[in-house]
Design a protein around this motif. Structure first.
Motif, PDB file in Angstrom:
ATOM      1  N   SER A  29      -6.788   3.917   4.193  1.00 13.72           N
ATOM      2  CA  SER A  29      -5.323   3.059   4.667  1.00 13.72           C
ATOM      3  C   SER A  29      -4.698   2.638   3.315  1.00 13.72           C
ATOM      4  O   SER A  29      -5.207   3.110   1.980  1.00 13.72           O
ATOM      5  CB  SER A  29      -5.923   1.786   5.103  1.00 13.72           C
ATOM      6  OG  SER A  29      -6.552   0.971   4.141  1.00 13.72           O
ATOM      7  N   ASP A  30      -3.219   2.480   3.645  1.00 13.44           N
ATOM      8  CA  ASP A  30      -2.619   2.012   2.447  1.00 13.44           C
ATOM      9  C   ASP A  30      -3.139   1.085   1.675  1.00 13.44           C
ATOM     10  O   ASP A  30      -3.208   1.236   0.213  1.00 13.44           O
ATOM     11  CB  ASP A  30      -1.218   1.354   2.937  1.00 13.44           C
ATOM     12  CG  ASP A  30      -0.330   2.447   3.611  1.00 13.44           C
ATOM     13  OD1 ASP A  30      -0.569   3.672   3.512  1.00 13.44           O
ATOM     14  OD2 ASP A  30       0.478   2.275   4.407  1.00 13.44           O
ATOM     15  N   GLU A  31      -3.735   0.048   2.195  1.00 11.59           N
ATOM     16  CA  GLU A  31      -4.617  -1.172   1.369  1.00 11.59           C
ATOM     17  C   GLU A  31      -5.649  -0.531   0.448  1.00 11.59           C
ATOM     18  O   GLU A  31      -5.591  -0.816  -0.572  1.00 11.59           O
ATOM     19  CB  GLU A  31      -4.817  -2.050   2.373  1.00 11.59           C
ATOM     20  CG  GLU A  31      -4.037  -3.063   2.885  1.00 11.59           C
ATOM     21  CD  GLU A  31      -3.290  -2.373   4.125  1.00 11.59           C
ATOM     22  OE1 GLU A  31      -3.670  -1.147   4.472  1.00 11.59           O
ATOM     23  OE2 GLU A  31      -2.175  -3.004   4.579  1.00 11.59           O
ATOM     24  N   TYR A  67       3.633   8.718  -2.136  1.00  9.08           N
ATOM     25  CA  TYR A  67       4.097   7.199  -2.301  1.00  9.08           C
ATOM     26  C   TYR A  67       5.187   7.040  -3.371  1.00  9.08           C
ATOM     27  O   TYR A  67       5.160   7.959  -4.510  1.00  9.08           O
ATOM     28  CB  TYR A  67       2.769   6.479  -2.763  1.00  9.08           C
ATOM     29  CG  TYR A  67       1.758   6.147  -1.564  1.00  9.08           C
ATOM     30  CD1 TYR A  67       1.725   4.942  -1.040  1.00  9.08           C
ATOM     31  CD2 TYR A  67       1.025   7.176  -0.904  1.00  9.08           C
ATOM     32  CE1 TYR A  67       0.897   4.791   0.157  1.00  9.08           C
ATOM     33  CE2 TYR A  67       0.062   6.850  -0.168  1.00  9.08           C
ATOM     34  CZ  TYR A  67       0.016   5.509   0.845  1.00  9.08           C
ATOM     35  OH  TYR A  67      -0.741   5.471   1.572  1.00  9.08           O
ATOM     36  N   SER A  94       5.258   1.816  -2.185  1.00 10.91           N
ATOM     37  CA  SER A  94       5.446   2.070  -0.780  1.00 10.91           C
ATOM     38  C   SER A  94       4.961   3.313  -0.288  1.00 10.91           C
ATOM     39  O   SER A  94       5.136   4.078  -0.965  1.00 10.91           O
ATOM     40  CB  SER A  94       6.876   1.553  -0.113  1.00 10.91           C
ATOM     41  OG  SER A  94       7.245   0.383  -0.348  1.00 10.91           O
ATOM     42  N   ASN A  95       4.572   3.102   0.977  1.00  8.04           N
ATOM     43  CA  ASN A  95       4.282   4.672   1.686  1.00  8.04           C
ATOM     44  C   ASN A  95       5.461   4.870   2.387  1.00  8.04           C
ATOM     45  O   ASN A  95       6.147   4.104   3.113  1.00  8.04           O
ATOM     46  CB  ASN A  95       3.228   4.474   2.730  1.00  8.04           C
ATOM     47  CG  ASN A  95       2.750   5.673   3.690  1.00  8.04           C
ATOM     48  OD1 ASN A  95       3.567   6.478   3.726  1.00  8.04           O
ATOM     49  ND2 ASN A  95       1.477   5.558   4.030  1.00  8.04           N
ATOM     50  N   TYR A 140       3.651  -3.067  -1.658  1.00 13.99           N
ATOM     51  CA  TYR A 140       2.506  -3.662  -2.365  1.00 13.99           C
ATOM     52  C   TYR A 140       2.882  -3.633  -4.103  1.00 13.99           C
ATOM     53  O   TYR A 140       3.023  -2.646  -4.626  1.00 13.99           O
ATOM     54  CB  TYR A 140       1.350  -2.640  -2.032  1.00 13.99           C
ATOM     55  CG  TYR A 140       0.794  -2.467  -0.872  1.00 13.99           C
ATOM     56  CD1 TYR A 140      -0.093  -3.269  -0.175  1.00 13.99           C
ATOM     57  CD2 TYR A 140       1.566  -1.518   0.018  1.00 13.99           C
ATOM     58  CE1 TYR A 140      -0.280  -2.964   1.147  1.00 13.99           C
ATOM     59  CE2 TYR A 140       1.197  -1.097   1.209  1.00 13.99           C
ATOM     60  CZ  TYR A 140       0.427  -2.016   1.931  1.00 13.99           C
ATOM     61  OH  TYR A 140      -0.022  -1.689   2.974  1.00 13.99           O
TER      62      TYR A 140
END
Length: 490
Positions: A286-288, A333, A351-352, A360
């Protein structure tokens, strides 16, 4: 790096002076209210205390030498002071009432010294705080008082650690050391107040607390905040002997504790198996999870600041961190700039491209610190011209649909930059180096190469590729000043 929006010294001085005047006026009101409460506790409920409060405020300002804007009529002032002295033992420094007064005044001193610190913060060459003996006594008494509020305790310790009196072996350092170890009977009370003890480990960076910090990290019953404070302290101390204990808490179910332990290990032992596992990015991450790995990689890449030598683990640090950064950038990214409305601070974010509305924050040292060398390493190691262009696009540092990032390239020896026209630039053609930046934040935007030739003519053309990049030095620059700690505010 360019700085924007910083007030001039005159403007800053004016703002601080206004704050000081406001502080003096408000202190009188606050002191009056605080003393009214104290008086109610020392007099019978039926006694009218309005005049007493007036007299006590006047007395306190006289005893402690505090200047106030109030214009007290001399006769009323003298009469009120005499009445208060008759009733209370205010001249006895050991009396309970005098201690109450000291606590009120200590809060005022804290505000005053923080204003002084705000001024010195603008001056990187400012000396440590110079605290008078009387003020020092009040601040020390507040710190030693188990009944003091956590906020007042923290602020007082913060001031003491910045003071000229904080020298190894003196009364201030001995006090803070005793509070940290909590071994002396006089300070056993702090074991039951973990927030205060955590404050000592956060602000008093003395190597003599290492053994205590190790014990706290190795104890399963240590309070969470105190455990995190001890973990961060050991990371700052670069304590290799604590690595095994940190590896144990790095796998705890509490995400906050595990996060701090991994970042501490990244600073102390980047080759740790725990760190290596946390740096791996799954294909479906995930992005996180991706951002978490990148933040850890930035901690890994942070070099130890050693005198007269380099970090012996720097090659390992750069290799591990560059691999993560390279993979994140390869996934598309992009690095951006964003302002936090509540603080009005500009920070570095990522950012994605599939969800540009989600940002983030990252530590800004990735751009303006030694860690920025990671980009240079990735670019030099890359054999793919398209990958280099992609990396340069990711350094657009977009904000408000404009690019604020630029890569300065110093050309040495056989280094060349090939332009889309087929022309190549050498060190002779661009003696001051070449600036590379995306034309816009668009996904396929051209990279513009700008330079000044030997005749001081400014020129710009579309970039194509690097030749002999091992003979180049890269520096990442942002046209906007970035704050340091926004990544911790999410």
């Amino acid at each position: 790096m360019m700085q924007h929006g910083q007030p001039s010294d005159d403007v800053l001085d004016q703002r601080i002076e206004k704050r000081l005047l406001s502080f003096r006026d408000s202190l009188e009101l606050q002191l009056g209210k605080a003393m009214e409460v104290k008086l109610k506790g020392h007099f019978d409920a039926g006694v009218k205390i309005l005049g007493w409060t007036f007299g006590l405020v006047a007395l306190v300002f006289t005893l402690f030498g505090i200047k106030t804007a109030i214009d007290l009529r001399e006769a009323a002032r003298t009469t009120a002071i005499d009445e208060v002295k008759k009733k209370l033992a205010v001249d006895d420094s050991t009396s309970e009432f005098r201690r109450d007064v000291d606590r009120v005044i200590a809060r005022g001193l804290i505000s005053s010294y923080f204003l002084e610190m705000s001024r010195s913060k603008e001056n990187p060459f400012a000396l440590d705080l110079s605290i008078s003996d009387t003020d020092l006594r009040r601040l020390i008494d507040l710190v030693k008082d188990s009944r003091s509020e956590d906020r007042d305790f923290r602020d007082a310790v913060d001031i003491l650690t910045r003071s000229t009196q904080i020298k190894e072996g003196n009364s201030v350092s001995r006090l803070l050391l005793a509070l940290g170890t909590a071994a002396d009977e006089e300070f056993r009370w702090i074991r039951g107040q973990p927030d205060k003890r955590a404050t000592v480990f956060e602000l008093f960076l003395d190597g003599r607390l290492v053994q205590t910090a190790r014990s706290l990290v190795g104890d399963d019953k240590t309070d969470k905040r105190l455990l995190i404070a001890a973990t961060r302290y050991l990371a700052k101390m670069k304590d290799a002997e604590s690595a095994k204990s940190l590896e144990k808490i790095a796998v705890r179910s509490d995400e906050d504790i595990a996060h701090e332990a991994k970042h501490a290990l990244a600073r102390i032992m980047p080759e740790s198996a725990v760190v290596s596992a946390a740096l791996k990015i799954a294909q479906d991450a995930s992005d996180e999870a991706i951002v978490s790995a990148l933040r850890l990689a930035i901690s890994v890449a942070r070099p130890d600041r050693l005198f007269f030598t380099t970090d012996p683990k720097m090659a390992t640090r750069n290799k591990l961190a560059a691999a993560v950064l390279s993979e994140v950038m390869a996934r598309g990214y992009v690095l951006r700039l964003s302002r936090v409305i509540s603080t009005n601070k500009m920070g570095l974010a990522i950012s994605n491209p599939q969800n540009m509305s989600r940002l983030y924050f990252l530590p800004s040292r990735l751009i303006n610190g030694p860690e920025s060398e990671l980009f240079g390493k990735i670019i030099r190691d890359s054999k793919d011209a398209k990958a280099v262009v992609g990396m340069l696009r990711s350094l657009c540092l977009e904000d408000d649909d404009r690019c604020h990032g630029v890569v300065h390239v110093s050309l040495e020896k056989e280094a060349l930059i090939e332009l889309s026209s087929g022309f190549t630039l050498s060190a002779a053609d661009a003696p001051a180096g070449v600036y590379l930046r995306p034309r816009s934040p668009e996904k396929n935007a051209d990279i513009i190469a700008s330079w000044t030739d030997q005749d001081s003519n400014r020129k710009s053309l579309v970039f194509s590729k690097l030749i002999n990049s091992n003979d180049m030095q890269f520096e990442i620059r942002s046209a906007r000043a970035l704050s340091e700690d926004l990544a911790e505010s999410e």
